[in-house]
Design a protein around this motif. Structure first.
Motif, mmCIF file in Angstrom:
data_model
loop_
_atom_site.group_PDB
_atom_site.id
_atom_site.type_symbol
_atom_site.label_atom_id
_atom_site.label_comp_id
_atom_site.label_asym_id
_atom_site.label_seq_id
_atom_site.Cartn_x
_atom_site.Cartn_y
_atom_site.Cartn_z
ATOM 1 N N GLY A 1 -7.429 -44.499 10.437
ATOM 2 C CA GLY A 1 -7.370 -45.588 9.469
ATOM 3 C C GLY A 1 -8.518 -45.627 8.477
ATOM 4 N N GLU A 2 -9.422 -44.634 8.531
ATOM 5 C CA GLU A 2 -10.572 -44.662 7.605
ATOM 6 C C GLU A 2 -10.299 -43.904 6.310
ATOM 7 O OE1 GLU A 2 -14.517 -44.115 9.113
ATOM 8 O OE2 GLU A 2 -13.940 -44.773 11.109
ATOM 9 N N GLY A 3 -9.150 -43.241 6.247
ATOM 10 C CA GLY A 3 -8.771 -42.598 4.985
ATOM 11 C C GLY A 3 -9.535 -41.334 4.646
ATOM 12 N N ILE A 4 -10.208 -40.753 5.659
ATOM 13 C CA ILE A 4 -10.952 -39.495 5.412
ATOM 14 C C ILE A 4 -9.952 -38.340 5.371
ATOM 15 C CG2 ILE A 4 -12.696 -37.914 6.328
ATOM 16 C CD1 ILE A 4 -13.902 -40.420 7.775
ATOM 17 N N ILE A 5 -10.112 -37.435 4.411
ATOM 18 C CA ILE A 5 -9.176 -36.303 4.295
ATOM 19 C C ILE A 5 -9.939 -34.978 4.312
ATOM 20 C CG2 ILE A 5 -7.428 -35.185 2.857
ATOM 21 C CD1 ILE A 5 -6.574 -37.829 1.821
ATOM 22 N N VAL A 6 -9.473 -34.068 5.166
ATOM 23 C CA VAL A 6 -10.023 -32.709 5.248
ATOM 24 C C VAL A 6 -8.933 -31.710 4.889
ATOM 25 C CG1 VAL A 6 -11.077 -30.964 6.744
ATOM 26 C CG2 VAL A 6 -11.439 -33.372 7.226
ATOM 27 N N ASN A 7 -9.247 -30.766 4.042
ATOM 28 C CA ASN A 7 -8.331 -29.660 3.751
ATOM 29 C C ASN A 7 -9.135 -28.379 3.581
ATOM 30 O OD1 ASN A 7 -5.486 -30.757 3.243
ATOM 31 N ND2 ASN A 7 -6.698 -32.120 1.959
ATOM 32 N N SER A 8 -8.448 -27.246 3.702
ATOM 33 C CA SER A 8 -9.041 -25.980 3.280
ATOM 34 C C SER A 8 -8.301 -25.548 2.019
ATOM 35 C CB SER A 8 -8.919 -24.919 4.375
ATOM 36 O OG SER A 8 -7.560 -24.664 4.667
ATOM 37 N N THR B 1 -8.673 -26.339 -7.873
ATOM 38 C CA THR B 1 -8.072 -26.795 -6.604
ATOM 39 C C THR B 1 -9.107 -27.425 -5.664
ATOM 40 O OG1 THR B 1 -6.145 -25.375 -6.759
ATOM 41 C CG2 THR B 1 -6.811 -26.020 -4.538
ATOM 42 N N PRO B 2 -10.280 -26.789 -5.439
ATOM 43 C CA PRO B 2 -11.271 -27.459 -4.595
ATOM 44 C C PRO B 2 -11.652 -28.846 -5.118
ATOM 45 C CG PRO B 2 -12.010 -25.223 -5.143
ATOM 46 C CD PRO B 2 -10.699 -25.414 -5.804
ATOM 47 N N VAL B 3 -11.790 -28.973 -6.440
ATOM 48 C CA VAL B 3 -12.211 -30.273 -7.000
ATOM 49 C C VAL B 3 -11.073 -31.294 -6.912
ATOM 50 C CG1 VAL B 3 -12.937 -31.417 -9.145
ATOM 51 C CG2 VAL B 3 -14.010 -29.270 -8.430
ATOM 52 N N TYR B 4 -9.854 -30.825 -7.100
ATOM 53 C CA TYR B 4 -8.687 -31.710 -6.906
ATOM 54 C C TYR B 4 -8.710 -32.295 -5.488
ATOM 55 C CZ TYR B 4 -3.850 -32.068 -5.064
ATOM 56 O OH TYR B 4 -2.722 -32.443 -4.388
ATOM 57 N N LEU B 5 -9.000 -31.453 -4.494
ATOM 58 C CA LEU B 5 -9.041 -31.927 -3.097
ATOM 59 C C LEU B 5 -10.251 -32.838 -2.857
ATOM 60 C CD1 LEU B 5 -8.040 -28.609 -1.295
ATOM 61 C CD2 LEU B 5 -6.612 -30.651 -1.592
ATOM 62 N N PRO C 1 -2.372 -33.894 0.359
ATOM 63 C CA PRO C 1 -2.360 -33.005 1.519
ATOM 64 C C PRO C 1 -3.431 -33.410 2.535
ATOM 65 C CG PRO C 1 -3.367 -31.898 -0.357
ATOM 66 C CD PRO C 1 -2.857 -33.200 -0.861
ATOM 67 N N TYR C 2 -3.115 -33.135 3.812
ATOM 68 C CA TYR C 2 -4.026 -33.505 4.896
ATOM 69 C C TYR C 2 -4.034 -32.381 5.933
ATOM 70 C CZ TYR C 2 -6.343 -36.183 8.524
ATOM 71 O OH TYR C 2 -7.244 -36.592 9.468
ATOM 72 N N GLY C 3 -5.183 -31.766 6.120
ATOM 73 C CA GLY C 3 -5.304 -30.694 7.115
ATOM 74 C C GLY C 3 -4.570 -29.424 6.715
ATOM 75 N N GLU C 4 -4.347 -29.271 5.417
ATOM 76 C CA GLU C 4 -3.554 -28.138 4.927
ATOM 77 C C GLU C 4 -4.446 -27.059 4.304
ATOM 78 O OE1 GLU C 4 -0.439 -28.124 5.527
ATOM 79 O OE2 GLU C 4 0.346 -30.153 5.440
ATOM 80 N N LEU C 5 -3.827 -25.876 4.126
ATOM 81 C CA LEU C 5 -4.399 -24.839 3.264
ATOM 82 C C LEU C 5 -3.735 -25.031 1.899
ATOM 83 C CD1 LEU C 5 -5.976 -22.178 2.676
ATOM 84 C CD2 LEU C 5 -3.969 -20.943 3.538
ATOM 85 N N VAL D 1 0.505 -26.857 -1.184
ATOM 86 C CA VAL D 1 0.305 -26.556 0.230
ATOM 87 C C VAL D 1 0.913 -25.192 0.551
ATOM 88 C CG1 VAL D 1 0.993 -27.237 2.573
ATOM 89 C CG2 VAL D 1 0.230 -28.971 0.928
ATOM 90 N N VAL D 2 0.149 -24.367 1.240
ATOM 91 C CA VAL D 2 0.635 -23.072 1.723
ATOM 92 C C VAL D 2 1.067 -23.298 3.170
ATOM 93 C CG1 VAL D 2 -0.016 -20.685 2.227
ATOM 94 C CG2 VAL D 2 -1.030 -21.870 0.255
ATOM 95 N N ILE D 3 2.325 -22.992 3.479
ATOM 96 C CA ILE D 3 2.813 -23.228 4.843
ATOM 97 C C ILE D 3 2.119 -22.259 5.792
ATOM 98 C CG2 ILE D 3 4.855 -23.293 6.361
ATOM 99 C CD1 ILE D 3 4.812 -25.467 4.164
#
Ligand code: NAP
Length: 276
Positions: A217-224, A249-253, A263-267, A273-275
C-alpha cells in the motif's frame, strides 16, 4: 532537508548514467545525485551539466565498496530522511575481443553487475519513501540469454517463488562453474554479461514481490529495464541510440506518476513490458 525529494543515480559520470542524471535534473522535482566511483570524473560530469544550466549534486560511490554504500546511505538518511528515486545504472562488460579467461570475466562482471547492485539495493531500499521508484538497469541480453540456460535453470529464473538467497546461490554457482570450466556442463550459457543481467532482472522481480509484502500500500515501484543499444564506452559509435535516447525508458520508470500500479516488477524496454 526533510521534505526535499531526492534521486540517486549510480555510475553517473558518463554514458547512460550521465544522460539519466541530465534528464532527471530537467524532469524530477528535487535534488539529483550524480554518483561516480572516481570523484574527479564525477565532478567533471557535474561541471558538464552545470554548463548546460543544470544543477546535479555529487556524491562518491563505488558500488563494489560496501562501506562506501553505507556512507552514502547514512548521508542521504541524515540529510533527506529518505530516498525517492534510485537508479542502479553502474555496470561493466568486457569487449568481445578481450582474451581474459572466461572464469575471470564471469567473476569480475558478476561482482559489479549483480552482487554490487544487490548490495546497493539492500542498503538503500529501506530508505525508499512511499511512492518511491527503483530502476535497475538490466539489458535485453537478460531476456535473450535466458533460453540458453538449461530448462531447470530457466524454470528457477522464471519462477514466482525464487528467493533472493536462492538467486544469490545460483549466481555464485555460475561464477564457480565458470572458474572450473564446467559451466556449460551444468547448463549455463557462455555469456557472463547475459547471466549477470539475468541476475539483475530476476532480482528486480524478487524485490517487487518482497515490497508488495513488506510495504503493502505504499506505492513503491521497482522495475528493471533495457535502455536499448546505446552509444557509450561500453558499446561504440555503431550503436543505434544516443545516451539521451537510451535514458528515456529508465527515466520513464523513475518518474512513473503517483497512483499508477504498472509496470511493476517487470523488464521494460522502449517503455514496453518484455514478457519474461
Ligand atoms: P559506460 O559508458 O561504460 O558507463 C558505465 C558506468 O558505470 C560508468 O560511469 C562507470 O564508471 C560506472 N561503473 C562501473 N563500475 C562501477 C563501480 N564499481 N562503481 C560505480 N560506478 C561504476 O556504459 P553504459 O553503456 O553507459 O552502461 C550503463 C548501464 O547500462 C550498464 O549497467 C550497462 O550494462 C547497461 N546497458 C547498456 C547498454 C548499451 O547499449 N550501452 C545496453 C543495455 C544495458 P567509470 O567511468 O569509473 O568506469
Amino acid at each position: 532537508m526533510a521534505g526535499v525529494r531526492v534521486a540517486v543515480v549510480t555510475g553517473g559520470n558518463k554514458g547512460l548514467g550521465l544522460a539519466i542524471v541530465r534528464a532527471l535534473c530537467k524532469q524530477f522535482q528535487g535534488d539529483v545525485y550524480l554518483t561516480a566511483r572516481n570523484p574527479k570524473l564525477g565532478e567533471e560530469a557535474v561541471k558538464t551539466l552545470n554548463n548546460e544550466g543544470l544543477s546535479p549534486l555529487f556524491h562518491q560511490l563505488d558500488i563494489t565498496d560496501l562501506t562506501g554504500i553505507r556512507t552514502l546511505r547514512d548521508f542521504i538518511k541524515e540529510k533527506y530522511g529518505g530516498l525517492d528515486v534510485l537508479v542502479n545504472n553502474a555496470g561493466i562488460a568486457f569487449r568481445a575481443a578481450d582474451t581474459t579467461p572466461f572464469g575471470t570475466q564471469a567473476e569480475i562482471i558478476l561482482k559489479t553487475n549483480f552482487f554490487a547492485t544487490r548490495d546497493v539495493c539492500n542498503e538503500l531500499l529501506p530508505l525508499i519513501r512511499p511512492n518511491g521508484r527503483v530502476v535497475n538497469v538490466s539489458s535485453i541480453f537478460s531476456h535473450t540469454t535466458l533460453p540458453k540456460c538449461s530448462p531447470e535453470l530457466q524454470e528457477r529464473f522464471r519462477s514466482d517463488t525464487i528467493t533472493e538467497d536462492e538467486l544469490v546461490k545460483l549466481m555464485e554457482k555460475f561464477v564457480e562453474d565458470a572458474k572450473n570450466g564446467v559451466h556449460q556442463d551444468n547448463g549455463w550459457p557462455t555469456f557472463a554479461y547475459g547471466v549477470s543481467k539475468i541476475g539483475v532482472t530476476v532480482l528486480s522481480r524478487i524485490q517487487a514481490r518482497q515490497l508488495k509484502e513488506t510495504r503493502k500500500g505504499e506505492g513503491i515501484i521497482v522495475n528493471s529495464c533495457c535502455p536499448g543499444w546505446v552509444r557509450t564506452g561500453m558499446t561504440g559509435p555503431e550503436a543505434t541510440k544516443s545516451p539521451d535516447e537510451g535514458a528515456v525508458t529508465p527515466v520513464y520508470l523513475a518518474l512513473l506518476p503517483t497512483g499508477v500500479d504498472s509496470p511493476y516488477g517487470e523488464l521494460v524496454s522502449d517503455k514496453k513490458v518484455v514478457i519474461w
